[in-house]
Structures are given as structure tokens and as C-alpha cells.
Design a protein around this motif. Structure first.
Motif, mmCIF file in Angstrom:
data_model
loop_
_atom_site.group_PDB
_atom_site.id
_atom_site.type_symbol
_atom_site.label_atom_id
_atom_site.label_comp_id
_atom_site.label_asym_id
_atom_site.label_seq_id
_atom_site.Cartn_x
_atom_site.Cartn_y
_atom_site.Cartn_z
ATOM 1 N N ALA A 245 0.827 -1.210 0.000
ATOM 2 C CA ALA A 245 0.000 0.000 0.000
ATOM 3 C C ALA A 245 0.860 1.260 0.000
ATOM 4 O O ALA A 245 0.459 2.283 -0.531
ATOM 5 N N GLU B 102 1.705 1.105 -5.458
ATOM 6 C CA GLU B 102 0.831 0.250 -6.246
ATOM 7 C C GLU B 102 -0.610 0.465 -5.790
ATOM 8 O O GLU B 102 -0.859 0.754 -4.624
ATOM 9 N N PRO B 103 -1.593 0.326 -6.690
ATOM 10 C CA PRO B 103 -2.976 0.582 -6.307
ATOM 11 C C PRO B 103 -3.462 -0.405 -5.249
ATOM 12 O O PRO B 103 -3.122 -1.580 -5.263
ATOM 13 N N ALA B 104 -4.240 0.118 -4.328
ATOM 14 C CA ALA B 104 -4.802 -0.717 -3.268
ATOM 15 C C ALA B 104 -5.992 -1.515 -3.809
ATOM 16 O O ALA B 104 -6.583 -1.168 -4.833
ATOM 17 N N ARG C 238 -8.944 -1.877 -2.322
ATOM 18 C CA ARG C 238 -10.223 -1.266 -2.010
ATOM 19 C C ARG C 238 -10.150 0.241 -2.219
ATOM 20 O O ARG C 238 -9.183 0.880 -1.821
ATOM 21 N N GLU C 239 -11.157 0.809 -2.817
ATOM 22 C CA GLU C 239 -11.151 2.242 -3.109
ATOM 23 C C GLU C 239 -11.820 3.007 -1.972
ATOM 24 O O GLU C 239 -12.847 2.603 -1.447
ATOM 25 N N PHE C 240 -11.242 4.130 -1.575
ATOM 26 C CA PHE C 240 -11.764 4.960 -0.500
ATOM 27 C C PHE C 240 -12.442 6.184 -1.091
ATOM 28 O O PHE C 240 -11.909 6.819 -1.986
ATOM 29 N N GLN C 241 -13.649 6.498 -0.588
ATOM 30 C CA GLN C 241 -14.383 7.668 -1.060
ATOM 31 C C GLN C 241 -14.414 8.712 0.045
ATOM 32 O O GLN C 241 -14.803 8.427 1.172
#
Length: 91
Positions: free
Chosen positions: A36, A40-42, A44-47
Motif C-alpha cells: 500500500a 501500487e494501487p490498493a 479497495r477504493e476509498f471515497q
């Protein structure tokens, strides 16, 4: 010193002053950071703003506009008290 306000810049040579401290850091993978933190992309996406809450905000704004348009004192006072309570809770 040069005349006419011009400055002359010279590149530092190896061994001059503090040139030895300008070393490049190793890549994140070599240091052993978690995936993380390595760029590199995680998974789960956080909004920041949950999209499910936008319709509620829209209804509240429509209610506020209707309250101001109808000029009902109790409704204006209710929005004032509820807004003040929310501001105090967030603060």
C-alpha cells in the motif's frame, strides 16, 4: 562578483562541501515497505464523500430553499437550530 546584477552558477564537484549527502533513496520495494505504501494501487477504493449520502444532501438543500421561499418562521428556526447542532457536533 559579476557586475550588472548577473549571477554565475557553477556545478558542485565531487568532494566540494556537502555534495556527498545528495544520494538517491532506494526504491520502496527494496526498503521492504508494504504494498500500500509502495505506490501500487490498493485493492479497495476509498471515497471522501460517500455517494449514497448525496441524495439526502440534495433533499435538505431543496427543503432549505423552500423554507426560505415560503418565509415560514418555524421552518427557518428549525434549520437554524439543526444546523447549529450539527456545527457544534462537528466542531
Amino acid at each position: 562578483m559579476p557586475t550588472g546584477g548577473e549571477m554565475k552558477w557553477e556545478l558542485a564537484k565531487e568532494g566540494d562541501g556537502m555534495t556527498h549527502i545528495s544520494e538517491q533513496a532506494p526504491p520502496a520495494r527494496a526498503v521492504g515497505l508494504p504494498v500500500a505504501l509502495s505506490g501500487e494501487p490498493a485493492g479497495r477504493e476509498f471515497q471522501v464523500v460517500p455517494l449514497r449520502g448525496l441524495p439526502v444532501v440534495g433533499l435538505v438543500l431543496v427543503g432549505l430553499i423552500l423554507t426560505v421561499a415560503t418565509n415560514r418562521l418555524w421552518a427557518i428556526d428549525a434549520f437554524h437550530v439543526i444546523g447549529g447542532a450539527m456545527w457544534t457536533a462537528l466542531d
